[in-house]
Design a protein around this motif. Structure first.
Motif, PDB file in Angstrom:
ATOM      1  N   GLY A   1      11.886  44.416  42.484  1.00  0.00           N
ATOM      2  CA  GLY A   1      13.086  45.239  42.547  1.00  0.00           C
ATOM      3  C   GLY A   1      14.354  44.455  42.367  1.00  0.00           C
ATOM      4  O   GLY A   1      15.400  45.030  42.124  1.00  0.00           O
ATOM      5  N   PHE A   2      14.295  43.127  42.472  1.00  0.00           N
ATOM      6  CA  PHE A   2      15.500  42.313  42.365  1.00  0.00           C
ATOM      7  C   PHE A   2      15.692  41.876  40.914  1.00  0.00           C
ATOM      8  O   PHE A   2      15.534  40.724  40.567  1.00  0.00           O
ATOM      9  N   THR A   3      16.022  42.818  40.070  1.00  0.00           N
ATOM     10  CA  THR A   3      16.052  42.553  38.638  1.00  0.00           C
ATOM     11  C   THR A   3      17.341  41.908  38.177  1.00  0.00           C
ATOM     12  O   THR A   3      17.409  41.419  37.068  1.00  0.00           O
ATOM     13  N   VAL A   4      18.390  41.910  39.019  1.00  0.00           N
ATOM     14  CA  VAL A   4      19.664  41.345  38.594  1.00  0.00           C
ATOM     15  C   VAL A   4      20.086  40.202  39.501  1.00  0.00           C
ATOM     16  O   VAL A   4      21.253  39.930  39.656  1.00  0.00           O
ATOM     17  N   ALA A   5      19.097  39.533  40.106  1.00  0.00           N
ATOM     18  CA  ALA A   5      19.416  38.491  41.083  1.00  0.00           C
ATOM     19  C   ALA A   5      20.268  37.395  40.473  1.00  0.00           C
ATOM     20  O   ALA A   5      21.254  36.962  41.048  1.00  0.00           O
TER      21      ALA A   5
ATOM     22  N   CYS B   1      23.912  45.182  42.766  1.00  0.00           N
ATOM     23  CA  CYS B   1      23.408  44.058  43.562  1.00  0.00           C
ATOM     24  C   CYS B   1      22.870  44.507  44.920  1.00  0.00           C
ATOM     25  O   CYS B   1      22.342  43.683  45.673  1.00  0.00           O
ATOM     26  N   CYS B   2      23.023  45.790  45.228  1.00  0.00           N
ATOM     27  CA  CYS B   2      22.592  46.270  46.540  1.00  0.00           C
ATOM     28  C   CYS B   2      21.076  46.239  46.692  1.00  0.00           C
ATOM     29  O   CYS B   2      20.566  46.276  47.819  1.00  0.00           O
ATOM     30  N   ASN B   3      20.335  46.206  45.561  1.00  0.00           N
ATOM     31  CA  ASN B   3      18.885  46.160  45.707  1.00  0.00           C
ATOM     32  C   ASN B   3      18.389  44.794  46.134  1.00  0.00           C
ATOM     33  O   ASN B   3      17.194  44.583  46.283  1.00  0.00           O
ATOM     34  N   GLN B   4      19.306  43.839  46.356  1.00  0.00           N
ATOM     35  CA  GLN B   4      18.915  42.573  46.969  1.00  0.00           C
ATOM     36  C   GLN B   4      18.728  42.719  48.474  1.00  0.00           C
ATOM     37  O   GLN B   4      18.155  41.830  49.109  1.00  0.00           O
ATOM     38  N   ILE B   5      19.219  43.801  49.051  1.00  0.00           N
ATOM     39  CA  ILE B   5      18.985  44.088  50.463  1.00  0.00           C
ATOM     40  C   ILE B   5      17.602  44.710  50.594  1.00  0.00           C
ATOM     41  O   ILE B   5      17.288  45.698  49.930  1.00  0.00           O
ATOM     42  N   THR B   6      16.749  44.132  51.426  1.00  0.00           N
ATOM     43  CA  THR B   6      15.371  44.597  51.559  1.00  0.00           C
ATOM     44  C   THR B   6      15.098  45.116  52.963  1.00  0.00           C
ATOM     45  O   THR B   6      15.760  44.733  53.933  1.00  0.00           O
TER      46      THR B   6
ATOM     47  N   SER C   1      17.021  42.497  55.498  1.00  0.00           N
ATOM     48  CA  SER C   1      17.281  41.117  55.114  1.00  0.00           C
ATOM     49  C   SER C   1      17.963  41.087  53.760  1.00  0.00           C
ATOM     50  O   SER C   1      17.832  42.015  52.951  1.00  0.00           O
ATOM     51  N   GLY C   2      18.702  40.016  53.515  1.00  0.00           N
ATOM     52  CA  GLY C   2      19.356  39.866  52.230  1.00  0.00           C
ATOM     53  C   GLY C   2      20.388  38.768  52.251  1.00  0.00           C
ATOM     54  O   GLY C   2      20.546  38.047  53.247  1.00  0.00           O
ATOM     55  N   PRO C   3      21.126  38.613  51.145  1.00  0.00           N
ATOM     56  CA  PRO C   3      22.176  37.596  51.074  1.00  0.00           C
ATOM     57  C   PRO C   3      23.419  38.022  51.846  1.00  0.00           C
ATOM     58  O   PRO C   3      23.518  39.154  52.332  1.00  0.00           O
ATOM     59  N   ASP C   4      24.396  37.118  51.941  1.00  0.00           N
ATOM     60  CA  ASP C   4      25.600  37.419  52.715  1.00  0.00           C
ATOM     61  C   ASP C   4      26.478  38.462  52.036  1.00  0.00           C
ATOM     62  O   ASP C   4      27.325  39.070  52.679  1.00  0.00           O
ATOM     63  N   HIS C   5      26.318  38.668  50.746  1.00  0.00           N
ATOM     64  CA  HIS C   5      26.999  39.757  50.060  1.00  0.00           C
ATOM     65  C   HIS C   5      26.132  40.197  48.889  1.00  0.00           C
ATOM     66  O   HIS C   5      25.266  39.451  48.454  1.00  0.00           O
ATOM     67  N   PRO C   6      26.248  41.426  48.425  1.00  0.00           N
ATOM     68  CA  PRO C   6      27.290  42.413  48.752  1.00  0.00           C
ATOM     69  C   PRO C   6      27.095  42.999  50.141  1.00  0.00           C
ATOM     70  O   PRO C   6      25.984  43.031  50.671  1.00  0.00           O
TER      71      PRO C   6
ATOM     72  N   CYS D   1      27.539  48.873  50.212  1.00  0.00           N
ATOM     73  CA  CYS D   1      26.363  49.506  49.626  1.00  0.00           C
ATOM     74  C   CYS D   1      26.147  50.915  50.172  1.00  0.00           C
ATOM     75  O   CYS D   1      25.568  51.767  49.508  1.00  0.00           O
ATOM     76  N   SER D   2      26.604  51.163  51.397  1.00  0.00           N
ATOM     77  CA  SER D   2      26.447  52.494  51.987  1.00  0.00           C
ATOM     78  C   SER D   2      27.707  53.336  51.854  1.00  0.00           C
ATOM     79  O   SER D   2      27.785  54.421  52.405  1.00  0.00           O
ATOM     80  N   GLY D   3      28.707  52.795  51.140  1.00  0.00           N
ATOM     81  CA  GLY D   3      29.922  53.572  50.903  1.00  0.00           C
ATOM     82  C   GLY D   3      30.999  53.384  51.932  1.00  0.00           C
ATOM     83  O   GLY D   3      32.022  54.062  51.898  1.00  0.00           O
ATOM     84  N   GLY D   4      30.806  52.458  52.882  1.00  0.00           N
ATOM     85  CA  GLY D   4      31.805  52.228  53.915  1.00  0.00           C
ATOM     86  C   GLY D   4      32.764  51.127  53.531  1.00  0.00           C
ATOM     87  O   GLY D   4      32.634  50.498  52.474  1.00  0.00           O
TER      88      GLY D   4
END
Length: 534
Positions: free
Chosen positions: A14-18, A110-115, A182-187, A192-195
């Motif tokens: 799923g991390f196709t744009v890492a 980049c939000c699909n880096q959050i797992t 889990s994921g990187p420090d950003h985004p 990612c949730s609109g907040g």
């Protein structure tokens, strides 16, 4: 056990744009110059809006979004971002990256880096801190973004069941976990949730209503107006997340700036006190002021906030004969006396744990001692050893944990116990034999124990307790039997110094062999520390 390998940020299904997402630089600012700056936009809500502004401007190739400490956030549009500077001063947090044309849309792509339910494998070497009572994954990630507090944090791992947040310096492998994010420090999870993207120095962002029992790959935190005081906790929890692919539970997976199992690339050992009273520095002298002889045996020494401290010991000089409780701190002119310990003692342990010194056990006029006291400007009670002991050794393995090994009271000890400020006492696997007057140090994720005295004989035995597997293994034996010696990690190498049986020598472990070298002075019943040098 299934494992995935990470490239750049994360490389798992799923991390196709890492690799493209690594173009977004956190806390970096594109070069401000008349030829490079295209435009600026005040009151820009977040990095996503800033990238959109850049994409609408035909002259913009890169953007920088900055959150300031006093001013409203702003967006800056640049022709390129070939040169960058650090986010410093009034800049609290920044994101720089390319326009969305031909690049990922930030943060969405980049939000699909959050797992969820699988994530970064946490271990002894990559864990910066473990923080309990964190209300949601967004707050956990937010703490990782705070580079002023956690400059080495690149990834986070959040346990939605125990509300524990782990801040990680790297993420080379992944594992399946029960209920984790889990994921990187950003985004940002909030983006990612609109907040809104929170400022990294303001109070933590609102807590999330993410369920700890029903987190799925499609779930994301939704913000509420609640704000728990536990969000600001800075205490360290060393209980690890239980991986569903392994039942192994390390006792320590928190490595902070204050307690590190690695040493600076250039450091030197300082040998203090002992029978000769000679202060010797190996391998080089970092301009330590000339010192008078420190004629005290069984003293303790440690480094706190860059200063060397030594305390206690036994003096045979006429004017100070007996057990000592005085303490001294290094200064450019020599040693400055600080507050005394509550009781005079010798052959005790003195360690830096977090932002304080911990003195424990020893022997004094009342016999064997069991008290633990802490120093953070003044001495206060910290706890009790059980049983009382002296001539033991101790190592700090996190900002809140210290491990005590062996020693002697009415009999020789082989027990190993960990004291945690959070969880109290934990019994660990005992050493392979009783020993006292030994030395120990943390090195490459293990507690190394060398030499000592056991059953009326000095030892040359060296063994290691792995902090992940909690298993002991043997290391090559020393060339000489040694007791009442010290051991340090100097420039990445294990070294033992002096002691009964080798007062004027040191040994360095190279590959599978200890190399013997000479010391200038004789050292036994001394203390030692390491300090960095340029």
């Amino acid at each position: 056990m299934k494992k995935y390998f990470f490239l750049f940020f994360v490389f798992i299904p799923g991390f196709t744009v890492a690799s493209d997402c690594s173009l977004f630089l956190e806390n970096k600012i594109c070069e401000f110059s008349p030829s490079n700056l295209v435009d600026s936009v005040e009151n820009s809500a977040n990095a996503a809006d800033c990238q959109a502004e850049c994409s609408r401007n035909v002259n913009c190739g890169s953007f920088t979004w900055i959150s300031f400490s006093e001013l409203p956030p702003a967006c800056y549009l640049f022709r390129d971002c070939d040169k960058t500077s650090e986010c410093e001063g009034e800049c609290e947090y920044s994101v720089s990256g390319p326009a969305s044309l031909g690049s990922p849309v930030y943060p969405g792509d980049c939000c699909n880096q959050i797992t969820y339910d699988y994530g970064c494998q946490q271990n002894f070497f990559n864990t910066i801190a473990g923080l309990p009572g964190i209300s949601d994954a967004g707050v956990c990630q937010y703490l990782c973004q705070n580079k002023k507090e956690f400059p080495d944090c690149e990834f986070f791992l959040y346990d939605t069941n125990s509300l524990r947040c782990f801040l990680l310096s790297s993420c080379h492998e992944a594992d399946f976990y029960n209920n984790c994010v889990s994921g990187p420090d950003h985004p940002s999870l909030y983006l990612c949730s609109g907040g809104p993207q929170p400022s990294t120095s303001s109070s933590p962002p609102p807590s999330s209503t993410t369920s700890s029992s029903s987190t799925t790959a499609s779930s994301s935190p939704t913000t509420t107006t609640s704000n728990s005081s536990s969000n600001t906790t800075t205490s360290v929890d060393t209980t690890t997340i239980t991986s569903t692919s392994s039942t192994q539970k390390p006792i320590n997976d928190t490595t902070t700036s204050a307690v590190s199992t690695s040493t600076p690339s250039s450091n030197t050992a300082v040998l203090i006190g002992g029978s000769s009273g000679v202060t010797e520095v190996y391998p080089c002298n970092p301009n330590i002021a000339d010192q008078e002889a420190i004629l005290r045996t069984g003293l303790g020494a440690a480094v706190l906030h860059g200063d060397i401290y030594y305390c206690g010991g036994f003096s045979e000089e006429a004017e100070t004969f007996g057990y000592l409780k005085s303490c001294f701190k290094s200064s450019k002119d020599g040693w400055t006396e600080i507050g005394e310990m509550n009781l005079a003692r010798s052959f005790f342990s003195l360690n830096t744990v977090g932002d304080k010194l911990i003195a424990a056990g020893g022997v004094g006029e009342r016999g064997y001692m069991d008290d633990m006291i802490s120093f953070d400007g003044s001495w206060s009670s910290y706890g009790r050893l059980s049983p009382a002991r002296n001539k033991h050794c101790a190592v700090a393995i996190s900002e809140t944990e210290i491990v005590f090994l062996g020693g002697v009271n009415d009999g020789e000890l082989d027990n190993v116990e960990m004291f945690s400020e959070i969880q109290g006492w934990t019994t660990l696997p005992q050493m392979t034999s009783t020993r006292y007057s030994h030395a120990c140090v943390v090195y490459n994720g293990e507690i190394i124990v060398s030499g000592g005295h056991s059953l009326r004989a000095d030892l040359n035995i060296v063994e290691a307790l792995n902090l992940s597997s909690l298993e002991w293994r043997s290391l090559p034996s020393l060339n000489k039997t040694r007791s009442s010696h010290t051991m340090e990690v100097v420039n990445g190498e294990l070294m033992v110094f002096g002691g009964v049986g080798g007062q004027d020598s040191l040994e360095i472990l190279e590959a599978e062999e200890w190399i013997l070298e000479a010391l200038e002075g004789k050292h036994v019943y001394h203390a030692s520390v390491t300090i960095p040098y340029e």
